[in-house]
Scaffold this motif. Sequence first.
Motif, short mmCIF file in Angstrom:
data_model
loop_
_atom_site.label_atom_id
_atom_site.label_comp_id
_atom_site.label_asym_id
_atom_site.label_seq_id
_atom_site.Cartn_x
_atom_site.Cartn_y
_atom_site.Cartn_z
N ARG A 352 0.83 -1.21 0.00
CA ARG A 352 0.00 0.00 0.00
C ARG A 352 0.86 1.25 0.00
O ARG A 352 0.57 2.23 -0.71
CB ARG A 352 -0.92 -0.01 1.21
N ALA A 353 1.92 1.25 0.81
CA ALA A 353 2.81 2.40 0.85
C ALA A 353 3.52 2.62 -0.48
O ALA A 353 3.82 3.75 -0.86
CB ALA A 353 3.84 2.22 1.98
N LEU A 354 3.76 1.53 -1.23
CA LEU A 354 4.38 1.63 -2.54
C LEU A 354 3.39 2.08 -3.61
O LEU A 354 3.80 2.46 -4.72
CB LEU A 354 4.96 0.27 -2.94
N GLY A 355 2.09 2.01 -3.29
CA GLY A 355 1.08 2.38 -4.26
C GLY A 355 0.73 1.27 -5.22
O GLY A 355 0.25 1.54 -6.35
N VAL A 356 0.91 0.02 -4.83
CA VAL A 356 0.56 -1.11 -5.69
C VAL A 356 -0.96 -1.20 -5.76
O VAL A 356 -1.64 -1.28 -4.72
CB VAL A 356 1.14 -2.42 -5.15
N PRO A 357 -1.57 -1.18 -6.94
CA PRO A 357 -3.03 -1.23 -7.06
C PRO A 357 -3.60 -2.55 -6.52
O PRO A 357 -2.95 -3.60 -6.64
CB PRO A 357 -3.27 -1.12 -8.57
N PRO A 358 -4.79 -2.51 -5.92
CA PRO A 358 -5.43 -3.75 -5.46
C PRO A 358 -5.65 -4.71 -6.62
O PRO A 358 -5.99 -4.30 -7.73
CB PRO A 358 -6.77 -3.26 -4.89
N GLY A 359 -5.41 -5.98 -6.35
CA GLY A 359 -5.57 -6.99 -7.37
C GLY A 359 -4.30 -7.32 -8.11
O GLY A 359 -4.22 -8.35 -8.81
N ASP A 360 -3.26 -6.48 -8.00
CA ASP A 360 -1.97 -6.79 -8.63
C ASP A 360 -1.25 -7.87 -7.83
O ASP A 360 -1.40 -7.97 -6.60
CB ASP A 360 -1.09 -5.54 -8.69
N PRO A 361 -0.45 -8.70 -8.49
CA PRO A 361 0.27 -9.76 -7.76
C PRO A 361 1.40 -9.20 -6.90
O PRO A 361 2.09 -8.26 -7.30
CB PRO A 361 0.82 -10.65 -8.87
N LEU A 362 1.54 -9.76 -5.72
CA LEU A 362 2.64 -9.45 -4.82
C LEU A 362 3.52 -10.68 -4.70
O LEU A 362 3.02 -11.79 -4.48
CB LEU A 362 2.12 -9.02 -3.44
N TRP A 363 4.83 -10.49 -4.81
CA TRP A 363 5.77 -11.60 -4.78
C TRP A 363 6.63 -11.51 -3.51
O TRP A 363 7.19 -10.48 -3.21
CB TRP A 363 6.67 -11.58 -6.01
N VAL A 364 6.72 -12.62 -2.81
CA VAL A 364 7.54 -12.73 -1.60
C VAL A 364 8.60 -13.80 -1.83
O VAL A 364 8.28 -14.91 -2.29
CB VAL A 364 6.69 -13.09 -0.36
N VAL A 365 9.84 -13.46 -1.51
CA VAL A 365 10.94 -14.42 -1.61
C VAL A 365 11.53 -14.60 -0.21
O VAL A 365 11.82 -13.61 0.48
CB VAL A 365 12.04 -13.95 -2.58
N SER A 366 11.72 -15.83 0.20
CA SER A 366 12.28 -16.13 1.52
C SER A 366 13.35 -17.20 1.39
O SER A 366 13.08 -18.28 0.85
CB SER A 366 11.17 -16.61 2.48
N ALA A 367 14.55 -16.87 1.86
CA ALA A 367 15.66 -17.84 1.89
C ALA A 367 16.19 -17.90 3.32
O ALA A 367 17.21 -17.28 3.64
CB ALA A 367 16.76 -17.42 0.92
N PRO A 368 15.50 -18.62 4.21
CA PRO A 368 15.89 -18.64 5.63
C PRO A 368 17.20 -19.36 5.85
O PRO A 368 17.54 -20.29 5.10
CB PRO A 368 14.73 -19.37 6.30
N TRP A 369 17.92 -18.95 6.86
CA TRP A 369 19.19 -19.60 7.17
C TRP A 369 19.00 -20.81 8.08
O TRP A 369 19.20 -21.94 7.65
CB TRP A 369 20.16 -18.59 7.81
N PRO A 370 18.56 -20.64 9.34
CA PRO A 370 18.42 -21.83 10.18
C PRO A 370 17.01 -22.41 10.19
O PRO A 370 16.82 -23.55 10.57
CB PRO A 370 18.78 -21.29 11.58
N GLU A 371 15.98 -21.64 9.78
CA GLU A 371 14.61 -22.08 9.92
C GLU A 371 14.17 -22.98 8.77
O GLU A 371 14.84 -23.10 7.74
CB GLU A 371 13.66 -20.87 9.99
N LEU A 372 13.01 -23.63 8.96
CA LEU A 372 12.37 -24.35 7.87
C LEU A 372 11.85 -23.35 6.86
O LEU A 372 11.79 -22.15 7.11
CB LEU A 372 11.23 -25.21 8.42
#
Length: 402
Positions: A352-372
């Motif tokens: 929302r702070a970036l101004g991404v319009p509702p309905g647009d895809p959001l991408w999350v990338v996670s590369a944890p070190w010790p966690e699952l």
Amino acid sequence: LGGVSALAGLRFMAISPAAISASAEVRQYGLLLCFVCGSLYATERTFTERSTIWPIIQGLFLLGAILTHYIAIVVLVSLGLYVLLRSFLDGMPRRILFTIGVSQLVLAMLEGWLYFGYVHRAMWFNMDYLRPHYYAEGRETLLGFAWRALSETLSYASGSHRSAFLFMLVFLVGLVALLAGRTKAPRLMALLVISPFAVGFAAAVAQVFPFAGSRHQTYLLPFLAAGFSAAFACLQRGRAVTLLLLGAVIAPLWVTRARPDNNKRIMPIGDMTAAIEYLGRTVPRGSPLFVDEETREVLWYYLARNDASLDTLRSRVGIEERLGGYRVVVPRKYTWAFRADELIEQVTESARALGVPPGDPLWVVSAPWPELSLASRLPDGGDRDVKEFGRISVIRFLAQEH
């Protein structure tokens, strides 16, 4: 400490899992160990030869340690107290006392400038994963933290929780041997061996430096080695030699059973390569990739290894960088590692702070070190697409209405 004891200490420094990790990783800790050991050697030569050249050499080694890693302040304080006290008790010449005093003053001023000018203000200094390595009054008692800090420190040095208590017992025997005068070293050596533990513990209680079994305590290894090796002075020479030879047989088993911090069998490079290729095929260039701090540390290399000028913006969104054609965003609420129950809310707020319009895809990338993997920890339900590459997760969901 004597010949057999010296060999025992050298063996510990050579095969301790913590020492191996320090020397194998591309980090500062191996160099820090080199400078700390050099300063300890120069300290002994100062007292045996009574020459002003050795206090200067000691100061140069300590200078190298300070400029290598901030945690060297613990060694500086501990060694400084020991040197000043022993100098007065041994009746050192004034010229040596003056040299030592000037050296300690210069180093203390430099350390203070570095700490208050850089380290104390750094965001990474209070990372989430370091919080258990500090004392928290509401979480445990001071005595409980002392026991946990000591046991986890020895577990890290020995590479095993099971052997930590045996190492603790041997270390205590070594202190008794020093105090009883069983070695060639002066009894005051016990103060030098124990003071880094006391100073480090006090720093953790004061929320200054971590102290509960991590690579930040690599500086303790020479002092641990001295305590362990002093314990051999309590044995007859024949038995000490036999035990030393037996240790040579056991050592390979000890080393191979201790898992390194960065284990390529758990985090194979092929997983990251496949994840980066998937991002290139699936995520349009210019799209925001929402990451936590530990993933950002990794993506610096894999997305922009050839980019000499990184564009970093600190705004109301958080931290935003252009890496490999993507807008890599760390949410405003500083997060070392994403929590599964807070992920959607954090990313949505940043979008929302970036101004991404509702309905647009959001991408999350996670590369944890010790966690699952983050994907395996997400609650069931929700309209999202998940792709996993070992522990690495690429998660897609739609931006919500304001």
